[in-house]
Scaffold this motif. Structure first.
Motif, PDB file in Angstrom:
ATOM      1  N   VAL A  53       0.825  -1.203   0.000  1.00 44.65           N
ATOM      2  CA  VAL A  53       0.000   0.000   0.000  1.00 44.65           C
ATOM      3  C   VAL A  53       0.861   1.255   0.000  1.00 44.65           C
ATOM      4  O   VAL A  53       0.564   2.237  -0.673  1.00 44.65           O
ATOM      5  CB  VAL A  53      -0.929   0.011   1.245  1.00 44.65           C
ATOM      6  CG1 VAL A  53      -1.714   1.303   1.331  1.00 44.65           C
ATOM      7  CG2 VAL A  53      -1.857  -1.181   1.222  1.00 44.65           C
ATOM      8  N   HIS A  54       1.962   1.213   0.771  1.00 46.66           N
ATOM      9  CA  HIS A  54       2.831   2.385   0.901  1.00 46.66           C
ATOM     10  C   HIS A  54       4.289   1.927   0.818  1.00 46.66           C
ATOM     11  O   HIS A  54       4.910   1.617   1.842  1.00 46.66           O
ATOM     12  CB  HIS A  54       2.557   3.087   2.220  1.00 46.66           C
ATOM     13  CG  HIS A  54       3.392   4.302   2.461  1.00 46.66           C
ATOM     14  ND1 HIS A  54       3.766   5.172   1.463  1.00 46.66           N
ATOM     15  CD2 HIS A  54       3.918   4.802   3.599  1.00 46.66           C
ATOM     16  CE1 HIS A  54       4.495   6.149   1.986  1.00 46.66           C
ATOM     17  NE2 HIS A  54       4.598   5.935   3.277  1.00 46.66           N
ATOM     18  N   PRO A  55       4.853   1.862  -0.386  1.00 48.11           N
ATOM     19  CA  PRO A  55       6.213   1.348  -0.562  1.00 48.11           C
ATOM     20  C   PRO A  55       7.282   2.113   0.222  1.00 48.11           C
ATOM     21  O   PRO A  55       8.335   1.571   0.501  1.00 48.11           O
ATOM     22  CB  PRO A  55       6.454   1.472  -2.068  1.00 48.11           C
ATOM     23  CG  PRO A  55       5.099   1.511  -2.672  1.00 48.11           C
ATOM     24  CD  PRO A  55       4.217   2.177  -1.664  1.00 48.11           C
ATOM     25  N   GLY A  56       7.010   3.340   0.598  1.00 46.19           N
ATOM     26  CA  GLY A  56       7.996   4.117   1.337  1.00 46.19           C
ATOM     27  C   GLY A  56       7.894   3.985   2.838  1.00 46.19           C
ATOM     28  O   GLY A  56       8.635   4.656   3.572  1.00 46.19           O
ATOM     29  N   ALA A  57       7.009   3.124   3.320  1.00 50.89           N
ATOM     30  CA  ALA A  57       6.852   2.939   4.766  1.00 50.89           C
ATOM     31  C   ALA A  57       8.151   2.417   5.379  1.00 50.89           C
ATOM     32  O   ALA A  57       8.865   1.630   4.766  1.00 50.89           O
ATOM     33  CB  ALA A  57       5.707   1.975   5.058  1.00 50.89           C
ATOM     34  N   LEU A  58       8.448   2.869   6.580  1.00 55.11           N
ATOM     35  CA  LEU A  58       9.658   2.450   7.274  1.00 55.11           C
ATOM     36  C   LEU A  58       9.338   1.396   8.319  1.00 55.11           C
ATOM     37  O   LEU A  58       8.265   1.428   8.933  1.00 55.11           O
ATOM     38  CB  LEU A  58      10.296   3.653   7.989  1.00 55.11           C
ATOM     39  CG  LEU A  58      10.694   4.843   7.128  1.00 55.11           C
ATOM     40  CD1 LEU A  58      11.182   5.990   8.002  1.00 55.11           C
ATOM     41  CD2 LEU A  58      11.747   4.450   6.116  1.00 55.11           C
TER      42      LEU A  58
END
Length: 68
Positions: A53-58
């Protein structure tokens, strides 16, 4: 993870749910429900669905290394 990244235990203090509800009452009913669940439930460790859903999530480790 906190201890590994920061080299010490995280600070904290016990807070009964009723105190949390009173202090965070303006946040609605969901926050105390989440508070209770986090104390007793298990948190999934698989990050693949979030990254879809959010490839940049850490990850927690990445966030602590970046912001801690």
């Amino acid at each position: 993870i906190w201890e590994e990244v920061k080299g010490r235990r995280p600070g904290g203090f016990p807070m009964p749910v009723w105190v949390f509800q009173r202090v965070a009452g303006h946040a609605g009913k969901d926050l105390p429900i989440m508070w209770r669940w986090l104390r007793t439930g298990s948190v999934p460790e698989d990050t693949a669905p979030t990254l879809e859903v959010h490839p940049g999530a850490l990850s927690v480790r990445q966030w602590l290394q970046r912001h801690g």
